[in-house]
Design an enzyme around this catalytic site. Sequence first.
Site, PDB file in Angstrom:
ATOM      1  N   PHE A  21       0.828  -1.217   0.000  1.00 39.02           N
ATOM      2  CA  PHE A  21       0.000   0.000   0.000  1.00 39.02           C
ATOM      3  C   PHE A  21       0.866   1.273   0.000  1.00 39.02           C
ATOM      4  O   PHE A  21       0.885   2.050  -0.966  1.00 39.02           O
ATOM      5  CB  PHE A  21      -0.918  -0.077   1.231  1.00 39.02           C
ATOM      6  CG  PHE A  21      -1.677   1.159   1.596  1.00 39.02           C
ATOM      7  CD1 PHE A  21      -2.118   2.063   0.623  1.00 39.02           C
ATOM      8  CD2 PHE A  21      -2.010   1.412   2.934  1.00 39.02           C
ATOM      9  CE1 PHE A  21      -2.845   3.192   0.978  1.00 39.02           C
ATOM     10  CE2 PHE A  21      -2.738   2.529   3.301  1.00 39.02           C
ATOM     11  CZ  PHE A  21      -3.145   3.425   2.333  1.00 39.02           C
ATOM     12  N   SER A 102       2.879  -6.494   8.144  1.00 37.04           N
ATOM     13  CA  SER A 102       2.085  -5.310   8.505  1.00 37.04           C
ATOM     14  C   SER A 102       0.794  -5.692   9.228  1.00 37.04           C
ATOM     15  O   SER A 102       0.058  -4.826   9.685  1.00 37.04           O
ATOM     16  CB  SER A 102       1.754  -4.514   7.239  1.00 37.04           C
ATOM     17  OG  SER A 102       0.949  -5.306   6.375  1.00 37.04           O
ATOM     18  N   TYR A 160       3.359  -7.301  16.980  1.00 37.62           N
ATOM     19  CA  TYR A 160       3.619  -6.311  15.921  1.00 37.62           C
ATOM     20  C   TYR A 160       4.072  -4.981  16.529  1.00 37.62           C
ATOM     21  O   TYR A 160       5.105  -4.422  16.137  1.00 37.62           O
ATOM     22  CB  TYR A 160       2.344  -6.126  15.091  1.00 37.62           C
ATOM     23  CG  TYR A 160       2.408  -4.976  14.132  1.00 37.62           C
ATOM     24  CD1 TYR A 160       3.054  -5.094  12.906  1.00 37.62           C
ATOM     25  CD2 TYR A 160       1.824  -3.738  14.448  1.00 37.62           C
ATOM     26  CE1 TYR A 160       3.123  -4.032  12.023  1.00 37.62           C
ATOM     27  CE2 TYR A 160       1.890  -2.668  13.569  1.00 37.62           C
ATOM     28  CZ  TYR A 160       2.533  -2.816  12.356  1.00 37.62           C
ATOM     29  OH  TYR A 160       2.597  -1.765  11.492  1.00 37.62           O
ATOM     30  N   ASN A 190      -3.692   5.330  11.672  1.00 43.41           N
ATOM     31  CA  ASN A 190      -4.472   4.456  10.772  1.00 43.41           C
ATOM     32  C   ASN A 190      -4.554   5.042   9.368  1.00 43.41           C
ATOM     33  O   ASN A 190      -5.306   5.993   9.141  1.00 43.41           O
ATOM     34  CB  ASN A 190      -5.884   4.264  11.320  1.00 43.41           C
ATOM     35  CG  ASN A 190      -5.938   3.250  12.432  1.00 43.41           C
ATOM     36  OD1 ASN A 190      -5.374   3.470  13.506  1.00 43.41           O
ATOM     37  ND2 ASN A 190      -6.576   2.141  12.176  1.00 43.41           N
ATOM     38  N   LYS A 199      -4.670  -5.475   0.729  1.00 46.14           N
ATOM     39  CA  LYS A 199      -4.371  -5.912   2.095  1.00 46.14           C
ATOM     40  C   LYS A 199      -5.539  -6.740   2.661  1.00 46.14           C
ATOM     41  O   LYS A 199      -5.530  -7.121   3.830  1.00 46.14           O
ATOM     42  CB  LYS A 199      -4.097  -4.703   2.995  1.00 46.14           C
ATOM     43  CG  LYS A 199      -2.805  -3.988   2.670  1.00 46.14           C
ATOM     44  CD  LYS A 199      -2.609  -2.768   3.537  1.00 46.14           C
ATOM     45  CE  LYS A 199      -2.297  -3.151   4.964  1.00 46.14           C
ATOM     46  NZ  LYS A 199      -2.039  -1.976   5.827  1.00 46.14           N
ATOM     47  N   GLY A 224     -20.217  -0.197  20.749  1.00 46.10           N
ATOM     48  CA  GLY A 224     -19.571   0.974  21.376  1.00 46.10           C
ATOM     49  C   GLY A 224     -18.691   1.751  20.406  1.00 46.10           C
ATOM     50  O   GLY A 224     -17.808   2.490  20.815  1.00 46.10           O
ATOM     51  N   SER A 225     -18.941   1.581  19.104  1.00 43.93           N
ATOM     52  CA  SER A 225     -18.065   2.205  18.100  1.00 43.93           C
ATOM     53  C   SER A 225     -18.044   3.722  18.153  1.00 43.93           C
ATOM     54  O   SER A 225     -17.082   4.338  17.701  1.00 43.93           O
ATOM     55  CB  SER A 225     -18.473   1.777  16.696  1.00 43.93           C
ATOM     56  OG  SER A 225     -17.878   0.545  16.400  1.00 43.93           O
TER      57      SER A 225
HETATM   58  N1  LIG Z   1      -1.256   1.017   6.695  1.00 44.26           N
HETATM   59  C1  LIG Z   1      -1.214   1.411   7.952  1.00 44.26           C
HETATM   60  O1  LIG Z   1      -2.233   1.872   8.495  1.00 44.26           O
HETATM   61  C2  LIG Z   1       0.067   1.335   8.744  1.00 44.26           C
HETATM   62  C3  LIG Z   1       0.055   1.856  10.046  1.00 44.26           C
HETATM   63  C4  LIG Z   1       1.233   1.810  10.776  1.00 44.26           C
HETATM   64  C5  LIG Z   1       2.377   1.272  10.229  1.00 44.26           C
HETATM   65  N2  LIG Z   1       2.348   0.734   8.988  1.00 44.26           N
HETATM   66  C6  LIG Z   1       3.602   0.174   8.455  1.00 44.26           C
HETATM   67  O2  LIG Z   1       3.860   0.759   7.201  1.00 44.26           O
HETATM   68  C7  LIG Z   1       4.547  -0.159   6.346  1.00 44.26           C
HETATM   69  C8  LIG Z   1       3.780  -0.332   5.062  1.00 44.26           C
HETATM   70  O3  LIG Z   1       2.492  -0.845   5.384  1.00 44.26           O
HETATM   71  P1  LIG Z   1       1.353  -1.059   4.318  1.00 44.26           P
HETATM   72  O4  LIG Z   1       0.087  -0.610   4.922  1.00 44.26           O
HETATM   73  O5  LIG Z   1       1.785  -0.519   3.019  1.00 44.26           O
HETATM   74  O6  LIG Z   1       1.313  -2.655   4.308  1.00 44.26           O
HETATM   75  P2  LIG Z   1       1.492  -3.706   3.121  1.00 44.26           P
HETATM   76  O7  LIG Z   1       1.356  -5.040   3.740  1.00 44.26           O
HETATM   77  O8  LIG Z   1       0.605  -3.341   1.981  1.00 44.26           O
HETATM   78  O9  LIG Z   1       3.002  -3.461   2.672  1.00 44.26           O
HETATM   79  C9  LIG Z   1       4.087  -4.169   3.191  1.00 44.26           C
HETATM   80  C10 LIG Z   1       4.808  -4.821   2.019  1.00 44.26           C
HETATM   81  O10 LIG Z   1       5.944  -5.525   2.532  1.00 44.26           O
HETATM   82  C11 LIG Z   1       6.062  -6.729   1.810  1.00 44.26           C
HETATM   83  N3  LIG Z   1       6.778  -7.700   2.638  1.00 44.26           N
HETATM   84  C12 LIG Z   1       6.298  -8.372   3.722  1.00 44.26           C
HETATM   85  N4  LIG Z   1       7.235  -9.196   4.211  1.00 44.26           N
HETATM   86  C13 LIG Z   1       8.332  -9.040   3.416  1.00 44.26           C
HETATM   87  C14 LIG Z   1       9.617  -9.635   3.412  1.00 44.26           C
HETATM   88  N5  LIG Z   1       9.956 -10.555   4.309  1.00 44.26           N
HETATM   89  N6  LIG Z   1      10.498  -9.266   2.455  1.00 44.26           N
HETATM   90  C15 LIG Z   1      10.162  -8.339   1.514  1.00 44.26           C
HETATM   91  N7  LIG Z   1       8.942  -7.741   1.487  1.00 44.26           N
HETATM   92  C16 LIG Z   1       8.045  -8.088   2.423  1.00 44.26           C
HETATM   93  C17 LIG Z   1       4.651  -7.174   1.496  1.00 44.26           C
HETATM   94  O11 LIG Z   1       4.584  -8.028   0.375  1.00 44.26           O
HETATM   95  C18 LIG Z   1       3.948  -5.842   1.278  1.00 44.26           C
HETATM   96  O12 LIG Z   1       3.904  -5.511  -0.090  1.00 44.26           O
HETATM   97  C19 LIG Z   1       4.703  -1.440   7.159  1.00 44.26           C
HETATM   98  O13 LIG Z   1       5.970  -1.425   7.761  1.00 44.26           O
HETATM   99  C20 LIG Z   1       3.614  -1.326   8.210  1.00 44.26           C
HETATM  100  O14 LIG Z   1       3.938  -2.055   9.366  1.00 44.26           O
HETATM  101  C21 LIG Z   1       1.230   0.763   8.232  1.00 44.26           C
END
Ligand SMILES: NC(=O)c1ccc[n+]([C@@H]2O[C@H](COP(=O)([O-])OP(=O)(O)OC[C@H]3O[C@@H](n4cnc5c(N)ncnc54)[C@H](O)[C@@H]3O)[C@@H](O)[C@H]2O)c1
Length: 335
Positions: A21, A102, A160, A190, A199, A224-225
């Site tokens: 994403f 993630s 996580y 978020n 996702k 309670g949302s």
């Molecule tokens: N979307 C949110 O609301 C949110 C909130 C807080 C933190 N984050 C963090 O932001 C980052 C991006 O999140 P996102 O929402 O785009 O999630 P996402 O799952 O769409 O993106 C993460 C990507 O990492 C890749 N990936 C997973 N394991 C891997 C590995 N071992 N080697 C190589 N690639 C790997 C997945 O294929 C995926 O494309 C993540 O670190 C997530 O923890 C996201």
Amino acid sequence: MKYTDINFNNKTILITGGAGFIGSNLAFYFQNYYPDAKIIILDSFRNNETFSNGNLKSFGHFKNLLGFKGHVISGDINDKKLLEDLEENYSFDYIFHQAAISDTTVNEQDLMIQTNVNAYEDLLKIAIKHNANVVYASSAATYGDSNRFEVGYESPNNAYGFSKVMMDNITNEYLKKDLNISIVGLKYFNVYGPREFFKNKTSSMVVQFGHQILKGLTPKLFEGSDKILRDFIYIEDVIQANIKACNPKKSGVYNVGTGKARSFEDIVDILQSELNIDKGKEYIKNPFIGSYQFFTQANIEDTQKYLDYKPRYEMEEGIKEYIPEIKRLFKEEVK
Ligand SMILES: NC(=O)c1ccc[n+]([C@@H]2O[C@H](COP(=O)([O-])OP(=O)(O)OC[C@H]3O[C@@H](n4cnc5c(N)ncnc54)[C@H](O)[C@@H]3O)[C@@H](O)[C@H]2O)c1
């Protein structure tokens, strides 16, 4: 909108997790504004493998990158040989580290720590060798049960969130060294917006409620949302934060939210009003009590001060901008 005076043309930019994403949105930001930037994406991409919670191990999807003109590498960030090859064959100027497990509900602690924490440190070592500035994804999940959403008050309540605290600790440790690079951790709250659809169940409730409503179903909210409040942030503001984090006044870990908590009921109300459909609301029990955040609201004072970050989207505006994509996905992707 361009968020910095830095010229990224002819710079080599690594985006890990670039088929996901946030990473794919970053890739298109650079492609659109800096057509001569060399963008390299490393992502493990999806196959059919799942964790014990039934969700996919990787959410990376080629459709997030349709139209992308840079390089794509399918590989695992835990693969030491692959990291050695990257170190030898490229010279990165910037590294955006988004790859991670993630999914906040994954139970496999071993793989969570290895992927999110240990691989991050391996990547940091490459960044230091290449003299590449680093921006990495931390998370509001680090706050868990805390009622103070300010760096230094973390209290994770799942593996996580713990893994992201460990990434921040590594960062603080490295920042004590005399480095020539900047390192910025961004604690996203978020996030919602285009390219999150793949996702699946872990995508934001904005797109999930949007599709429930378009299906003609009554949106299902946890009991309670109206009192479950979160800081929901539109992807465009997350991109702004990443870009501004390339040139920080001070390296460190920063919150990325709007600074305003909104309810899940608000999401449903805004969606139903924008879609012009009123299906009412249905209430179900919350199965995640114990590891669930009932309130989050980013304190963004330091992010404003040190990154010059200013969120531009109220939830009403973010959802309004997202609606055509929610409708397109419903037509073309929702089964
Ligand atoms: N979307 C949110 O609301 C949110 C909130 C807080 C933190 N984050 C963090 O932001 C980052 C991006 O999140 P996102 O929402 O785009 O999630 P996402 O799952 O769409 O993106 C993460 C990507 O990492 C890749 N990936 C997973 N394991 C891997 C590995 N071992 N080697 C190589 N690639 C790997 C997945 O294929 C995926 O494309 C993540 O670190 C997530 O923890 C996201």
